[in-house]
Design an enzyme around this catalytic site. Structure first.
Site, PDB file in Angstrom:
ATOM      1  N   SER A 167       0.847  -1.198   0.000  1.00 35.13           N
ATOM      2  CA  SER A 167       0.000   0.000   0.000  1.00 35.13           C
ATOM      3  C   SER A 167       0.875   1.239   0.000  1.00 35.13           C
ATOM      4  CB  SER A 167      -0.894   0.010   1.245  1.00 35.13           C
ATOM      5  OG  SER A 167      -1.543   1.256   1.403  1.00 35.13           O
ATOM      6  N   TYR A 211      -0.695   0.665  11.009  1.00 35.27           N
ATOM      7  CA  TYR A 211      -1.076  -0.023   9.771  1.00 35.27           C
ATOM      8  C   TYR A 211      -0.001   0.158   8.695  1.00 35.27           C
ATOM      9  CZ  TYR A 211      -3.678  -0.925   5.443  1.00 35.27           C
ATOM     10  OH  TYR A 211      -4.080  -1.393   4.210  1.00 35.27           O
TER      11      TYR A 211
END
Length: 247
Positions: free
Chosen positions: A139, A152
């Site tokens: 990501s 995260y």
């Protein structure tokens, strides 16, 4: 990619389901989900879209035995064309800062379990010695950790580093590893959140991944492709400015 089965680890994810839909024609699809009942609707949709058969299996990402069992189960049924590692949680940065257990939960699902699933998948696909694809998800959040979601983001940075090494390890094999690196994805995981610049959607991510599979591409896949230029800008933003970024 051959005509073997497709295994989706995390079958209730938006992106995993969209990829399954694009790959399902005349193939056996195995949907591995923590809540098998939640995958029933996707299974029906895949059958209607041309899958030769669809199987739903129980899958717990935080249980290594479950990971290995599901992947070996798929291999025992014949050749696997593609494994998509699509499970994950976003978690809450606020809660992770207040509760170390929640931070651990994010790290366990989004990094430790990913390592186990990716490595087990790579081993099984390599043993086939036939063309196959492994799809893993990094990501933009892992490119440079942000104050708003650094727990995260740290897991995505770890997954990305793992896959960068693994793609080199698999270079001389028949296994095509795609490291999908999307930006903000507007979907069920991010419901209620304000989209970031160059946001995308699960269907667009799936389109990009399946196009990369068809082209034989290996390695990092920015989604959308323009995101790579934003990343270059992100890399040079001074820390004093970066820490005040809203996301």
């Amino acid at each position: 990619m051959g005509e073997g089965s497709v295994l989706i680890l995390g079958a209730t994810s938006d992106i995993g389901g969209e990829i399954a839909t694009l790959l399902c024609a005349n193939r056996h699809i195995i949907l591995a989900a923590r809540r098998p009942e939640a995958a029933q609707q996707r299974a029906e949709q895949l059958r209607a879209s041309g899958a030769s058969s669809v199987e739903i299996v129980a899958f717990e990402a935080t249980d290594i035995d479950s990971i290995v069992h599901v992947i070996r189960h798929a291999a025992n049924q014949g050749l696997i064309s593609c494994i998509v590692v699509a499970f994950g949680i976003l978690g809450s940065q606020h809660d992770a800062e207040d509760d170390p257990f929640h931070a651990y939960q994010i790290a366990e699902v989004d990094y430790a379990a990913q390592v186990a699933a990716i490595m087990a998948s790579a081993k099984v696909l390599s043993e086939q010695k036939t063309p196959a694809t492994l799809v893993a998800f990094s990501s933009i959040a892992g490119f440079r950790a942000r104050r708003a979601n650094f727990v995260y983001g740290s897991t995505k940075a770890g997954v990305d580093a793992l896959c960068q090494g693994l793609v080199d390890r698999l270079h001389s094999t028949a296994v095509q590893l795609i490291i999908a690196r999307p930006g903000f994805v507007i979907g069920s995981m991010t419901a209620g959140m304000k989209p970031a610049p160059l946001s995308t959607t699960p269907d667009k991510v799936a389109d990009a991944v399946v196009s990369a599979i068809a082209s034989g591409r290996r390695g990092t896949l920015w989604i959308p492709s323009a995101l790579r230029w934003l990343a270059y800008v992100m890399a040079v933003v001074p820390r004093g400015v970066w820490r005040r970024m809203p996301r």
